[in-house]
Design an enzyme around this catalytic site. Structure first.
Site, PDB file in Angstrom:
ATOM      1  N   TYR A  54      -6.548   1.636   6.364  1.00 57.48           N
ATOM      2  CA  TYR A  54      -7.248   2.892   6.060  1.00 57.48           C
ATOM      3  C   TYR A  54      -8.742   2.762   6.396  1.00 57.48           C
ATOM      4  CZ  TYR A  54      -3.001   4.303   3.530  1.00 57.48           C
ATOM      5  OH  TYR A  54      -1.698   4.621   3.191  1.00 57.48           O
ATOM      6  N   SER A 152       7.126  -0.362   2.708  1.00 60.29           N
ATOM      7  CA  SER A 152       6.794   1.031   3.003  1.00 60.29           C
ATOM      8  C   SER A 152       7.473   1.449   4.290  1.00 60.29           C
ATOM      9  CB  SER A 152       5.274   1.205   3.127  1.00 60.29           C
ATOM     10  OG  SER A 152       4.974   2.561   3.410  1.00 60.29           O
ATOM     11  N   TRP A 206       4.580   9.229  -0.511  1.00 59.49           N
ATOM     12  CA  TRP A 206       3.380   9.680   0.197  1.00 59.49           C
ATOM     13  C   TRP A 206       3.576  11.025   0.903  1.00 59.49           C
ATOM     14  CZ3 TRP A 206       3.355   9.965   5.669  1.00 59.49           C
ATOM     15  CH2 TRP A 206       4.259   9.168   6.375  1.00 59.49           C
ATOM     16  N   GLN A 290      -9.187  20.568  -5.166  1.00 58.67           N
ATOM     17  CA  GLN A 290      -7.781  20.325  -4.808  1.00 58.67           C
ATOM     18  C   GLN A 290      -7.123  19.409  -5.832  1.00 58.67           C
ATOM     19  OE1 GLN A 290      -7.987  18.577  -0.906  1.00 58.67           O
ATOM     20  NE2 GLN A 290      -8.431  20.509   0.125  1.00 58.67           N
TER      21      GLN A 290
HETATM   22  P1  NDP Z   1      -0.647  15.131   1.021  1.00 60.05           P
HETATM   23  O1  NDP Z   1       0.526  15.432   1.857  1.00 60.05           O
HETATM   24  O2  NDP Z   1      -0.639  15.657  -0.368  1.00 60.05           O
HETATM   25  O3  NDP Z   1      -1.945  15.666   1.804  1.00 60.05           O
HETATM   26  C1  NDP Z   1      -3.189  15.627   1.188  1.00 60.05           C
HETATM   27  C2  NDP Z   1      -4.160  16.549   1.915  1.00 60.05           C
HETATM   28  O4  NDP Z   1      -3.721  17.909   1.813  1.00 60.05           O
HETATM   29  C3  NDP Z   1      -5.538  16.533   1.299  1.00 60.05           C
HETATM   30  O5  NDP Z   1      -6.314  15.440   1.750  1.00 60.05           O
HETATM   31  C4  NDP Z   1      -6.071  17.879   1.707  1.00 60.05           C
HETATM   32  O6  NDP Z   1      -6.424  17.809   3.090  1.00 60.05           O
HETATM   33  C5  NDP Z   1      -4.833  18.761   1.559  1.00 60.05           C
HETATM   34  N1  NDP Z   1      -4.693  19.273   0.189  1.00 60.05           N
HETATM   35  C6  NDP Z   1      -4.264  18.586  -0.915  1.00 60.05           C
HETATM   36  N2  NDP Z   1      -4.231  19.392  -1.987  1.00 60.05           N
HETATM   37  C7  NDP Z   1      -4.631  20.604  -1.569  1.00 60.05           C
HETATM   38  C8  NDP Z   1      -4.777  21.839  -2.231  1.00 60.05           C
HETATM   39  N3  NDP Z   1      -4.503  21.970  -3.526  1.00 60.05           N
HETATM   40  N4  NDP Z   1      -5.206  22.897  -1.501  1.00 60.05           N
HETATM   41  C9  NDP Z   1      -5.468  22.777  -0.187  1.00 60.05           C
HETATM   42  N5  NDP Z   1      -5.351  21.625   0.495  1.00 60.05           N
HETATM   43  C10 NDP Z   1      -4.930  20.534  -0.190  1.00 60.05           C
HETATM   44  O7  NDP Z   1      -0.859  13.571   0.855  1.00 60.05           O
HETATM   45  P2  NDP Z   1      -1.431  12.472   1.887  1.00 60.05           P
HETATM   46  O8  NDP Z   1      -0.858  12.661   3.239  1.00 60.05           O
HETATM   47  O9  NDP Z   1      -2.895  12.411   1.744  1.00 60.05           O
HETATM   48  O10 NDP Z   1      -0.783  11.166   1.274  1.00 60.05           O
HETATM   49  C11 NDP Z   1      -1.157  10.744  -0.036  1.00 60.05           C
HETATM   50  C12 NDP Z   1      -1.371   9.246  -0.039  1.00 60.05           C
HETATM   51  O11 NDP Z   1      -0.174   8.576   0.330  1.00 60.05           O
HETATM   52  C13 NDP Z   1      -2.414   8.710   0.949  1.00 60.05           C
HETATM   53  O12 NDP Z   1      -3.732   8.857   0.501  1.00 60.05           O
HETATM   54  C14 NDP Z   1      -2.011   7.271   1.028  1.00 60.05           C
HETATM   55  O13 NDP Z   1      -2.485   6.566  -0.105  1.00 60.05           O
HETATM   56  C15 NDP Z   1      -0.492   7.357   0.989  1.00 60.05           C
HETATM   57  N6  NDP Z   1       0.098   7.334   2.357  1.00 60.05           N
HETATM   58  C16 NDP Z   1       0.904   6.273   2.671  1.00 60.05           C
HETATM   59  C17 NDP Z   1       1.472   6.169   3.906  1.00 60.05           C
HETATM   60  C18 NDP Z   1       2.343   4.995   4.218  1.00 60.05           C
HETATM   61  O14 NDP Z   1       2.742   4.810   5.378  1.00 60.05           O
HETATM   62  N7  NDP Z   1       2.657   4.168   3.245  1.00 60.05           N
HETATM   63  C19 NDP Z   1       1.227   7.164   4.961  1.00 60.05           C
HETATM   64  C20 NDP Z   1       0.385   8.267   4.526  1.00 60.05           C
HETATM   65  C21 NDP Z   1      -0.129   8.328   3.268  1.00 60.05           C
HETATM   66  P3  NDP Z   1      -7.561  18.744   3.760  1.00 60.05           P
HETATM   67  O15 NDP Z   1      -8.430  19.313   2.691  1.00 60.05           O
HETATM   68  O16 NDP Z   1      -8.275  17.825   4.679  1.00 60.05           O
HETATM   69  O17 NDP Z   1      -6.805  19.780   4.522  1.00 60.05           O
END
Ligand code: NDP
Length: 325
Positions: A54, A152, A206, A290
């Protein structure tokens, strides 16, 4: 906050947790990252997720500085890292013993903690014998540098292979898997992991909002400025996420959210939380507002009656089925 056992382990993890992918050390400033972690912690979140890849280590540095500044009792939170993509040189990646051990040391240094509560193999490594990885994880556990190790995006068969090898060596099997799970990505979680669940595996899921698609913010076909799918360098994610069929289904499920009087984001998170095989839903957020909205998802689970779930299923049309030969 609700706390769930991480599979059949004795570890309690908050049903909602906070991750740092794309946001910490990249999309958001350090002050926002600090606000997010503080609000998360104050609302009972006890797990913060990270990985060596990350922001190429910067995410762990930012999180480590915040943990240090906050001064929370170490026994009140869980922090993770993941090993696989540490650099471009041959031994800076994968799950060989050298990289598993070195990546752990680097994560401990960047996060400024004495041990990681959870340490994940970020992907399966086809170039390293599983026994080598199991033995490396056991070394770190015996040294007290990690408490639980997991996987993962491994297949159910790969996870069971790790279980078998660990058991045969009288070593610690993986405790948890971190898979993608949301309304559009269901096959592995709902079908492939049946045997690992029986063996006691927990999950830290995730992208519960499919990178924001399931908030409904992309419903009108536009990509809001500053949103994840507008970020430079993430065109691949935009292409993978913004599929017309998924946008259309999100539009329809958004109507159900309106019928029960909640935002689409909370409905989508509650839908994940409702699955008993979910130990924790890792939230991502680029803004405090959010996170505040998403934290309320726990209250929405009780609104997801059988009737509502059936209506959602009728829209999604993607319930995975078990194939019998
Ligand atoms: P989400 O699918 O929940 O996406 C989060 C993003 O969506 C935010 O950063 C924001 O992006 C948008 N968002 C979230 N809530 C709201 C809301 N209420 N209103 C509007 N927009 C919103 O989760 P992530 O993809 O971030 O995944 C979560 C975690 O999982 C990661 O941080 C990581 O720790 C883990 N992960 C692990 C992986 C793996 O391979 N093991 C791969 C990916 C993630 P924005 O505002 O920029 O549009």
């Amino acid at each position: 906050m609700e706390y769930r056992r991480l599979g059949k382990s004795g570890l309690w993890v908050s049903a909602l947790s906070l991750g740092s992918w794309i946001t910490f050390g990249k999309q958001i400033g350090d002050n926002t990252a600090e606000d997010l972690m503080r609000i998360a912690y104050e609302n009972g979140i006890n797990f913060f997720d990270n990985a060596e890849i990350y922001s190429r280590g910067q995410s762990e540095i930012v999180m480590g500085n915040i943990l240090k500044k906050m001064g929370w009792d170490r026994s009140t939170y869980l922090v993770s890292s993941k090993v696989f993509w540490g650099g471009d040189k041959p031994n800076q990646k994968g799950l060989n013993r050298k990289h598993v051990i070195e990546a752990c040391h680097n994560a401990l240094r960047r996060l400024q903690v004495d041990y990681l509560d959870m340490y994940f193999c970020h992907r399966y490594d086809h170039n390293t014998p599983i026994e080598e990885t199991v033995r490396a994880m056991e070394t770190l556990i015996q040294q007290g540098k990690i408490l639980y190790w997991g996987t993962s995006e491994w297949s159910g068969a790969e996870i069971m292979e790790a279980y078998g090898v660990a058991r045969s060596l009288n070593m610690t099997p993986p405790t948890m898997e971190q898979p993608q799970y949301n309304m559009f990505t269901r096959q592995a979680f709902e079908i492939d992991y049946i045997k690992p669940y029986e063996a006691g595996m927990g999950t830290t899921i995730w992208s519960p909002l499919a990178s924001g698609l399931l908030t409904g913010k992309y419903n009108d076909g536009n990509i809001p400025e500053g949103s994840r799918l507008a970020l430079e360098g993430f065109e691949w994610l935009k292409d993978a996420t913004l599929r017309e069929a998924h946008i259309e289904k999100t539009r329809q499920v958004t109507k159900i959210a309106a019928e029960i009087g909640v935002p689409m984001s909370q409905l989508a998170l509650a839908w994940c939380l409702k699955n008993p095989n979910v130990s924790t839903v890792i939230l991502g957020a680029s803004k405090v507002s959010q996170l505040e909205e998403n934290l309320k998802a726990l209250e929405v689970v009780k609104l997801l009656t059988d009737d509502v779930m059936q209506k959602i299923e009728a829209i999604l049309q993607n319930k995975p089925t078990r194939v019998w030969y």
